[in-house]
Write a protein that holds these residues in place. Sequence first.
Motif, mmCIF file in Angstrom:
data_model
loop_
_atom_site.group_PDB
_atom_site.id
_atom_site.type_symbol
_atom_site.label_atom_id
_atom_site.label_comp_id
_atom_site.label_asym_id
_atom_site.label_seq_id
_atom_site.Cartn_x
_atom_site.Cartn_y
_atom_site.Cartn_z
ATOM 1 N N THR A 187 0.855 -1.177 0.000
ATOM 2 C CA THR A 187 0.000 0.000 0.000
ATOM 3 C C THR A 187 0.897 1.235 0.000
ATOM 4 O O THR A 187 2.064 1.186 0.410
ATOM 5 N N LEU A 188 0.354 2.349 -0.465
ATOM 6 C CA LEU A 188 1.134 3.582 -0.434
ATOM 7 C C LEU A 188 1.508 3.935 1.007
ATOM 8 O O LEU A 188 2.616 4.418 1.265
ATOM 9 N N GLU A 189 0.606 3.685 1.950
ATOM 10 C CA GLU A 189 0.906 3.992 3.349
ATOM 11 C C GLU A 189 2.135 3.222 3.810
ATOM 12 O O GLU A 189 3.045 3.791 4.436
ATOM 13 N N ASP A 190 2.190 1.918 3.518
ATOM 14 C CA ASP A 190 3.360 1.126 3.902
ATOM 15 C C ASP A 190 4.609 1.628 3.196
ATOM 16 O O ASP A 190 5.685 1.728 3.785
ATOM 17 N N TYR A 191 4.463 1.912 1.901
ATOM 18 C CA TYR A 191 5.613 2.373 1.130
ATOM 19 C C TYR A 191 6.191 3.656 1.736
ATOM 20 O O TYR A 191 7.400 3.768 1.946
ATOM 21 N N LEU A 192 5.320 4.613 2.026
ATOM 22 C CA LEU A 192 5.793 5.885 2.570
ATOM 23 C C LEU A 192 6.316 5.741 3.989
ATOM 24 O O LEU A 192 7.187 6.502 4.416
ATOM 25 N N SER A 193 5.797 4.755 4.722
ATOM 26 C CA SER A 193 6.311 4.516 6.077
ATOM 27 C C SER A 193 7.785 4.150 6.037
ATOM 28 O O SER A 193 8.542 4.433 6.974
ATOM 29 N N ILE A 194 8.203 3.511 4.948
ATOM 30 C CA ILE A 194 9.608 3.138 4.779
ATOM 31 C C ILE A 194 10.364 4.236 4.043
ATOM 32 O O ILE A 194 11.424 4.681 4.477
ATOM 33 N N ALA A 195 9.811 4.693 2.923
ATOM 34 C CA ALA A 195 10.509 5.671 2.080
ATOM 35 C C ALA A 195 10.706 7.008 2.779
ATOM 36 O O ALA A 195 11.711 7.696 2.547
#
Length: 383
Positions: free
Chosen positions: A97-105
């Motif tokens: 999900t974008l949320e997971d991606y941004l949590s890392i990125a």
Amino acid sequence: MSISRRNFAIGLSALTLTACNSTLGTTSNSGAPKPKGLPADLRPHLNRDYAAWVASFRNRALSQGITESTLNAAFRDTGYLPGVIKRDRNQTEFTRTLEDYLSIAASDERISKGRAAFTRHRSTLEKLEQSYGVDAEIICAIWGLESYYGDRKGDIPVISATSTLAFDGRRGSFYEKQLIAALKILQNGDITPSRMTGSWAGAMGHTQFIPTSYQSFAVDYTGDGRRDIWSDDPSDALASTAAYLKRSGWTRGTKWGRELAAGETASRVLQPQAGGPRFAVTGNFNAIKRYNNSDSYAIGVGHLSDRIAGAGPLRTPFPPDKYGLTKDDRIALQSRLTSNGYDTGGADGVLGPKSRAAIADYQRSLGLDPSGDPSQQLLQTLS
């Protein structure tokens, strides 16, 4: 879409968004010492078919202008890497999900390191913005996503990796082109064979260029006669990234995009995750996607660049996940599991393999089906 700089092997370094990169060791088939630190399957192994392939490749390389001395130096301590084939075969197709991606990125640590890196290299980054028209923070953000600001450039010999993949044949033609390009880089004197290292798929340096992209875009910014994207000084790599984006259509003075307020409209709007933030994006968003053809990646670069520049987090919350958990719930679950002795790999709200294994172990301890799936009920049992 055609293969660009490095989306040929994304696996979400999968984007250096993974917690660690492998690094290399012991003795090669020739008996020479090997770099230390790499797992055994990323060290040269005896493979007679590979050796025969290299012998036949030499003639093709000679016909393309590679000299005997370059070939001898390049292949002196290299060899077949079974781990490269394993990783190529096991690239997982999945969608974060974008949320997971941004949590890392755009994690707190990546933002903090990015601001510190920007401060250290402000003069270079701002000069690059003046020269190429690409926002200094965008260049820094790409650096952060690609190699964690130089901390995770990769330690696998590029000649071994690309020759192994060319020999394997699944994408043999592509990787033979990368191998030839890598040999031409060595022959040009930009780098020595021992220092030409990168990812298992041949992406190199601070901003992870594949050899053919290096040939097209790499810049000798320091003026020392070498385009050294591996150096402790990231200047050449950062300039090369700016050159790449400029040639990809970056427009000076235009932002990548922005988060939209509720009810606001724009000419081009993206909402990658239903119920989550919406973004107005510009043509420069497309230039970032030339670096990596992913909406999430381009939003990650844009948002991280904004955070490096001092902006706050996204205003629009993401909806609960398919298990009914918010990010705060997932962080609480990871924290409580950790407190109970289960290794989740950290509490960032992203339930990756370690977190799911920890959940399964906890479920097993309760006599439950060890599915690894989270739930509100499971969270409550840990309170």
